[in-house]
Design a protein around this motif. Structure first.
Motif: not given
Length: 706
Positions: A43-50, A497-502, A53-57, A465-475
């Motif tokens: 996750i890329k962030q600004t100098s203020e820590g925000e 969003t990236t997807y992985e099936r294990l 970008g959108e590749s955070h899930i 999704w637009q508001a959070c810093y990052g997120a993981v969905l799992t099940s």
């Protein structure tokens, strides 16, 4: 790009955990750690820590036995801490929350060497409110529990309910109970428990005399000082609906981990579902006027308070007129239907007739004014409790504050439903399901207006999704028929969003058998099928030591139970008789005592139930878990899919069955040593074309089809 020091920290912690626990590394677990670490660390962030970008899930389906809890904790916690972010782990079940707090997190600290401070957070509705309990025992009259509908208003408590309230107070006062509903040994009915809780509109917070020992605030006290909060999906949604950061940390400073993530869509649509009874609202409005007049008397006719109440007269009158018009329209619509025995009418594609929409527009306008005026009254009472207004006695303000809070919440309910009915759905987006139900109450028949979004996509996209810093969905079950399309569309996940099936490490073929016996009947003839299910269980259960029988409806479950002989009934633990955790506990005790134990349950027992080894060797599923055919939300979604040129059965119903069936079968094998049989009493899995898709989406159990 993941920082080298962080990567080394995660790898070292993982190695230490395995060594200290005497475990071998699991390929799928290592892959999950790496996938989450790559996403969050990238996750890329600004100098203020925000976040920038959108590749955070990331979405990870991790098969049973992967060890996903350890994987997401090991990868997410170090990264979040390094970036000064909080971690919120949200689950759908209390069982997983307790597992995280009582087992997984302590093990992570002791065996992996990670330093992490954590706390459990639940909604107010799970905690005992001493003030409410005392109020109900001391005063069951005019200032008792208020409600939106006359038939809900607390009357003289039954002796057994009074005794329950006294027992709960005694248990809490003695320290034998911590005030958490989930730690009660015996199940307590919702209608008995609900009056003993509070919400943010009724709670007087630090002004309450019981604040220092309040179970809710004691549980909340440590949240600001921890790195990780264990919550549930509902609490996250409640926080987001208040703008985020009201209950939990600010979403912009939070990494969310949604375990049991397949529930998030349904939880979201349920959170934004509204209802209003028409006649009940009219009766409530009449009672509210009397209640406010009583409040003015108690407050000595305070000039500002009197002005607020007087200014409610016009919106009250407008609201009363609107409700009367609504009742006349619905009486005309339903007169013929009720005569034919129909109890519910759904509006196709959620589109309302102009006359209903127009009336609801007026109801929304007047109820919004009521809401705003109640908010002013609440603020005035709050100032009185703080001593800022001397001419309203503090104790009187404290007594009336929660009552007006109830009035405010009820007015909000009317406003939200009316607004939902008055405002057409945006073109091109999924619709809102809208329907009317005829209901019988203690005060006569009524019409209940209801609405619910059919998709969570837009809500989650905007507020999460637009508001959070990052997120993981799992099940263990996020794909439907082998793809992530369903969950991606339902949850409105962004393009990055990236997807992985294990795969699970289990040897499903050797350890588990999927058995489909010959059946005379089809579940589409429910009475005949239920009789055959009862016959089958009558023959098979005497030979079973530890079984879980999953039903599709309460009616089927209790009908089958009635048909069974006492010799079998004596071994059966039935959902609803006891709290879920108590059923599991008694089941294990019976097995440990070398006694047979059979659990009868519905959908909630089809997941989140962990009975390894000898505790469960037979899972019996009475029918494929299709949704209720006339469910208004599913029916509206199906219509929308069809209008978009799709096939609702193939695109909506079957994928949902696939996910539910996979969850249900997943109760059998919980460890690599487990063995057993899954029996499906529904031949459609082999006789229908879609059955092949369902079978291919299941783990590769050994198949035995009669």
């Amino acid at each position: 790009m993941l920082d080298k020091n962080l990567k080394s920290e995660i790898q070292s912690a993982y190695s230490a955990f395995l060594q200290n626990r005497g475990l071998k590394p699991r390929v799928s677990q290592k892959q999950m750690v790496a996938h989450i670490a790559r996403t969050l660390g990238g996750i890329k962030q600004t100098s203020e820590g925000e976040r920038d970008g959108e590749s955070h899930i990331c979405v990870v389906e991790a098969g049973t036995g992967t060890g996903k809890t350890l994987a997401y904790l090991l990868s997410a916690v170090p990264i979040a801490k390094s970036r000064k972010k909080k971690v919120v782990v949200a689950t759908a079940t209390v069982a997983l929350q307790e597992q995280l707090v009582l087992k997984d997190l302590p093990q992570l600290i002791s065996d992996a060497g990670l330093v992490v401070r954590y706390s459990l957070a639940k909604g107010r509705g799970r905690y005992f409110c001493l003030s409410q309990a005392e109020r109900h025992l001391e005063d069951q009259g005019e200032l008792g529990q208020m409600a939106l509908y006359e038939d809900e208003i607390a009357r003289k408590l039954e002796p057994e309910v009074v005794e329950q309230y006294r027992t709960l107070l005694d248990e809490f006062a003695s320290g034998r109970w911590d005030g958490d509903r989930d730690s009660l040994k015996d199940a307590i009915a919702d209608d008995v428990w609900q009056p003993l809780t509070s919400d943010h509109l009724q709670c007087t917070n630090r002004r309450c005399p019981h604040f220092s020992i309040c179970p809710f605030f004691q549980a909340r006290q440590a949240l600001d000082s921890v790195d990780l909060i264990v919550a549930n999906h509902d609490l996250v949604l409640a926080d987001l609906s208040l703008g985020g950061g009201a209950i939990l940390p600010d979403p912009a400073d939070t990494v969310y981990i949604f375990d049991e993530g397949h529930h998030l869509g349904d939880k979201t649509t349920g959170h934004f579902a509204y209802s209003m009874r028409v006649r009940g609202s009219q009766r409530w409005l009449s009672k509210t006027t009397r209640t406010l007049n009583k409040m003015l008397q108690d407050c000595g006719g305070h000039i500002v308070l009197t002005d607020y109440v007087q200014k409610l007269s016009t919106p009250f009158a407008d609201l009363e007129t609107g409700l009367e018009q609504m009742q006349l329209i619905l009486d005309g619509m339903f007169r013929e239907r009720i005569g034919k025995g129909e109890k519910r009418f759904r509006f196709a594609q959620g589109v309302l007739p102009p006359e209903i929409r127009d009336v609801c527009s007026g109801i929304a306008a007047s109820s919004e004014k009521v809401v705003l005026k109640f908010e002013q009254i609440v603020d005035l009472l709050k100032e009185s409790m703080d001593g800022e207004i001397a001419d309203i006695q503090k104790d009187i303000a404290e007594r009336w504050y929660p009552q007006v809070g109830v009035l405010l919440s009820r007015a909000q309910a009317v406003y939200w439903l009316a607004r939902s009915y008055a405002k057409p759905d945006p073109e091109g987006k999924s619709p809102t399901a809208r329907w009317i139900s005829a209901v019988e109450t203690a005060d006569g028949d009524d019409m209940e207006c209801r609405s619910s979004p059919v998709s969570a996509a837009d809500t989650l996209r905007e507020h999460l999704w637009q508001a959070c810093y990052g997120a993981v969905l799992t099940s263990a079950t996020l794909t439907a028929l082998g793809t992530f399309s369903r969950v991606s569309n339902d949850l409105g996940l962004p393009d990055g969003t990236t997807y992985e099936r294990l795969a699970s490490p289990f040897d499903f073929y050797s350890c588990g058998e999927l058995y489909v016996p010959a059946m005379r009947t089809d579940p589409k003839t429910p009475d005949e099928h239920t009789e055959e299910v009862a016959e089958y269980l009558d023959k098979q259960l005497p030979n079973v030591k530890a079984a879980l029988v999953l039903f599709s409806s309460w009616r089927q479950m209790f009908t089958v139970l009635e048909r069974l002989p006492d010799s079998i009934k004596n071994s059966v633990l039935v959902q609803g008789d006891l709290a879920k955790h108590e059923i599991i506990s008694r089941h294990k005790k019976q097995i440990d005592n070398d006694e047979a134990s059979i659990i009868f349950g519905l959908a909630s027992f089809a997941e989140g139930v962990d009975l390894p080894g000898q505790y469960l060797t037979e899972v019996i599923i009475t029918k494929l878990p299709f949704g209720v055919p006339d469910d208004p939300v599913d029916a509206t979604m199906a219509e929308w899919i069809e209008t978009q040129g799709g096939n609702a059965f193939e695109e909506w119903a079957v994928p949902m069955v696939s996910m539910r069936l996979t969850q249900a079968t997943g109760r059998l094998l919980r460890t690599e040593q487990d063995r057993g049989t899954i029996t499906l009493l529904d031949r459609r899995v082999v006789s229908r074309r879609y059955g092949r898709k369902l079978l291919d989406a299941l783990p590769p159990y050994r198949r035995n089809f009669a």
